[in-house]
Design a protein around this motif. Sequence first.
Motif, PDB file in Angstrom:
ATOM      1  N   ALA A 284     -39.833 -21.433   4.928  1.00 39.68           N
ATOM      2  CA  ALA A 284     -39.241 -22.636   5.520  1.00 39.68           C
ATOM      3  C   ALA A 284     -40.294 -23.375   6.350  1.00 39.68           C
ATOM      4  O   ALA A 284     -41.168 -22.751   6.945  1.00 39.68           O
ATOM      5  CB  ALA A 284     -38.052 -22.257   6.394  1.00 39.68           C
ATOM      6  N   PRO A 285     -40.232 -24.707   6.384  1.00 40.36           N
ATOM      7  CA  PRO A 285     -41.216 -25.488   7.142  1.00 40.36           C
ATOM      8  C   PRO A 285     -40.984 -25.405   8.649  1.00 40.36           C
ATOM      9  O   PRO A 285     -39.946 -24.929   9.113  1.00 40.36           O
ATOM     10  CB  PRO A 285     -40.990 -26.914   6.627  1.00 40.36           C
ATOM     11  CG  PRO A 285     -39.553 -26.935   6.201  1.00 40.36           C
ATOM     12  CD  PRO A 285     -39.283 -25.558   5.652  1.00 40.36           C
ATOM     13  N   ALA A 286     -41.961 -25.890   9.413  1.00 43.10           N
ATOM     14  CA  ALA A 286     -41.901 -25.801  10.874  1.00 43.10           C
ATOM     15  C   ALA A 286     -40.705 -26.541  11.444  1.00 43.10           C
ATOM     16  O   ALA A 286     -40.078 -26.084  12.409  1.00 43.10           O
ATOM     17  CB  ALA A 286     -43.193 -26.341  11.479  1.00 43.10           C
ATOM     18  N   ASP A 287     -40.348 -27.706  10.869  1.00 42.59           N
ATOM     19  CA  ASP A 287     -39.237 -28.476  11.434  1.00 42.59           C
ATOM     20  C   ASP A 287     -37.901 -27.775  11.239  1.00 42.59           C
ATOM     21  O   ASP A 287     -36.937 -28.031  11.958  1.00 42.59           O
ATOM     22  CB  ASP A 287     -39.206 -29.905  10.890  1.00 42.59           C
ATOM     23  CG  ASP A 287     -38.906 -29.962   9.400  1.00 42.59           C
ATOM     24  OD1 ASP A 287     -39.060 -28.938   8.711  1.00 42.59           O
ATOM     25  OD2 ASP A 287     -38.537 -31.045   8.917  1.00 42.59           O
ATOM     26  N   PHE A 288     -37.838 -26.859  10.260  1.00 45.69           N
ATOM     27  CA  PHE A 288     -36.627 -26.043  10.078  1.00 45.69           C
ATOM     28  C   PHE A 288     -36.489 -25.058  11.235  1.00 45.69           C
ATOM     29  O   PHE A 288     -35.456 -25.008  11.914  1.00 45.69           O
ATOM     30  CB  PHE A 288     -36.699 -25.309   8.743  1.00 45.69           C
ATOM     31  CG  PHE A 288     -35.593 -24.309   8.528  1.00 45.69           C
ATOM     32  CD1 PHE A 288     -34.376 -24.699   7.988  1.00 45.69           C
ATOM     33  CD2 PHE A 288     -35.765 -22.969   8.859  1.00 45.69           C
ATOM     34  CE1 PHE A 288     -33.351 -23.776   7.786  1.00 45.69           C
ATOM     35  CE2 PHE A 288     -34.752 -22.043   8.658  1.00 45.69           C
ATOM     36  CZ  PHE A 288     -33.541 -22.450   8.124  1.00 45.69           C
ATOM     37  N   PHE A 289     -37.532 -24.281  11.513  1.00 47.89           N
ATOM     38  CA  PHE A 289     -37.469 -23.286  12.583  1.00 47.89           C
ATOM     39  C   PHE A 289     -37.379 -23.944  13.961  1.00 47.89           C
ATOM     40  O   PHE A 289     -36.867 -23.341  14.910  1.00 47.89           O
ATOM     41  CB  PHE A 289     -38.677 -22.353  12.515  1.00 47.89           C
ATOM     42  CG  PHE A 289     -38.622 -21.397  11.368  1.00 47.89           C
ATOM     43  CD1 PHE A 289     -37.667 -20.390  11.329  1.00 47.89           C
ATOM     44  CD2 PHE A 289     -39.510 -21.505  10.314  1.00 47.89           C
ATOM     45  CE1 PHE A 289     -37.594 -19.506  10.265  1.00 47.89           C
ATOM     46  CE2 PHE A 289     -39.449 -20.622   9.239  1.00 47.89           C
ATOM     47  CZ  PHE A 289     -38.490 -19.621   9.218  1.00 47.89           C
ATOM     48  N   ALA A 290     -37.861 -25.189  14.081  1.00 46.10           N
ATOM     49  CA  ALA A 290     -37.768 -25.894  15.356  1.00 46.10           C
ATOM     50  C   ALA A 290     -36.318 -26.101  15.772  1.00 46.10           C
ATOM     51  O   ALA A 290     -36.015 -26.235  16.963  1.00 46.10           O
ATOM     52  CB  ALA A 290     -38.483 -27.242  15.269  1.00 46.10           C
TER      53      ALA A 290
END
Length: 301
Positions: A274-280
């Motif tokens: 998953a990309p960073a904006d997902f985990f953010a």
Amino acid sequence: MSEKLHVNEPAGLMVFLSEQLQGWARSKIKQRLQTGCVSVNGSSTTQHDYALNAGDLVEVGATAKTANSSPSQLEILYSDRDVIAINKPAGLLSVGNPKETQQHALAILRKQLSHRTQAIKLWPVNRIDRDTSGVLLFATSREMREAVMDKWDQAEKTYLAIVEGCPTPAQGTIDQPLRLDEVEYRMYVGAHPDAKLAITHYKTERTSNARTLLQVQIDTGRQHQIRAHLSWLGYPVVGDERYGTKGSRMGLHALRLKIIHPKTGKELMFETPAPADFFALMNQINANAASKKPVKTRPRK
């Protein structure tokens, strides 16, 4: 290009950024934080008051692409003569829609793979929602698409979902049929003459700020299945305006897909993190969601 900033003494993240980025407007700094473009020692954060320590490294990346921007090329995870798996970014349609004028993954991939003397034809095997990122599979012929779909009940479909709240129990199975209301374009959960079997398994990975990261597997592949099932359970997917509360992006990512190759009989696994904006999304606190009950998708009489 990103800004790399070294911390010399303890400070709050927003205060530190304001001091270090004096040529930036405060609104610009906030925007970078909210969209997951700021990381501390390699881990993305959206917390304005994140506590920094001496020796920390803060990196401020470029603004993430908006949902309305379309990439010129897509990341190919796997390719052979029969199937092609890609990593679809959030905000991009899987295939064309008569009601939409936006670009879609199928058209982009066709153009990307075609040559001046040979146009490539592709057929979608699965579809994921526009606001869902992750693995998307195409076949190079109609016959291959049908062959893959004939063994679709053997395919393993694994997602990551970030939901509002903390599911109790921490893992379980939702075995509730779904039916599509084509007028409202939403799924309703529960027994109905038009409802179809739908089974969703979920397992808690971690919890933070009253949000939970789940690993989800689906035995079936109904439209909006994960979104409708989790909302019905009382824990809507973050950023899902249709079944929960609107947000900066939807907390749903197609992590992994395993299939049986129709020709070779071998198992193929396609996976993309998953990309960073997902985990953010795990670090954000949605005040509106906290005070608003999730939308129940039970059948109407």
